[in-house]
Design an enzyme around this catalytic site. Structure first.
Site, short mmCIF file in Angstrom:
data_model
loop_
_atom_site.label_atom_id
_atom_site.label_comp_id
_atom_site.label_asym_id
_atom_site.label_seq_id
_atom_site.Cartn_x
_atom_site.Cartn_y
_atom_site.Cartn_z
N VAL A 149 -18.24 34.26 -8.91
CA VAL A 149 -19.56 33.40 -8.51
C VAL A 149 -19.87 33.34 -7.00
O VAL A 149 -20.97 33.46 -6.62
CB VAL A 149 -19.32 32.10 -9.26
CG1 VAL A 149 -20.62 31.18 -8.63
CG2 VAL A 149 -19.25 32.03 -10.77
N CYS A 150 -18.86 33.03 -6.23
CA CYS A 150 -18.81 33.42 -4.64
C CYS A 150 -19.48 34.47 -4.35
O CYS A 150 -20.46 34.75 -3.19
CB CYS A 150 -17.61 32.82 -4.13
SG CYS A 150 -17.01 31.18 -4.66
N ASP A 151 -19.22 35.62 -4.58
CA ASP A 151 -19.54 37.13 -4.33
C ASP A 151 -20.95 37.09 -4.73
O ASP A 151 -21.91 37.61 -4.14
CB ASP A 151 -18.60 38.22 -5.15
CG ASP A 151 -18.88 39.36 -4.85
OD1 ASP A 151 -18.49 39.91 -3.98
OD2 ASP A 151 -20.22 40.10 -5.49
#
Length: 166
Positions: free
Chosen positions: A59-61
């Protein structure tokens, strides 16, 4: 303070909650070369501060890539992605990502950003997923504390706030 969970477990946020209309607190984080970066270094531009628990997760990527893509045609808008990942890990991620519209920064040293914006998850020593839009005069025009740390922020609302910020 915002109510936040991480993997459906409640977490305690440390620091001061920031709201739209507040003057953006300054902070000091580290670039990938270990040089210090402050919010005040980019005064005069609109900034999207994209906060992620760890750049190495899905999700961060995706969040970092999405903001990179969304600001590519906005002109005077910078994206600062901040996590507590070590600058060395961030540097490896940046080299592999090929993104050119995002500056990835580390708050690992002293949590200066996390405490100033109220996003330090006490139980994990990670930053809670959140997004702040700061205008060119350092006023917060948008603030989102994502209620579940493993879900995406409201990209459209953040981009709209950045478009209308001066």
């Amino acid at each position: 303070m915002a109510s936040v969970t991480f993997i459906n477990n409640p977490v305690t946020l440390i620091g001061n909650e920031v709201k739209a209309g507040d003057q953006a607190p300054d902070f000091t984080v580290l670039a990938n070369d270990l040089s210090e970066v402050k919010l005040s270094d980019s005064k005069g531009t609109v900034r999207i501060i994209s906060v992620v628990p760890s750049i190495d997760t899905g999700v961060c990527d995706a969040q970092t890539r999405r903001f990179n893509e969304d600001v590519s045609n906005l002109g005077n808008v910078q994206v600062l992605t901040i996590s507590v990942d070590l600058p060395f890990a961030q540097k490896r991620w940046c080299a592999a990502s090929g993104l050119d519209n995002v500056q990835v920064l580390s708050d690992h040293r002293d949590l200066s950003f996390g405490e100033a914006y109220g996003v330090v998850m006490q139980e994990l020593r990670l930053l809670a997923r959140s997004v702040f839009v700061v205008d060119s005069s350092d006023k917060v025009v948008y603030a989102e504390y994502v209620s579940e740390g493993t879900t995406h922020p409201n990209y459209e609302a953040a981009i709209e706030a950045a478009k209308s910020a001066k």
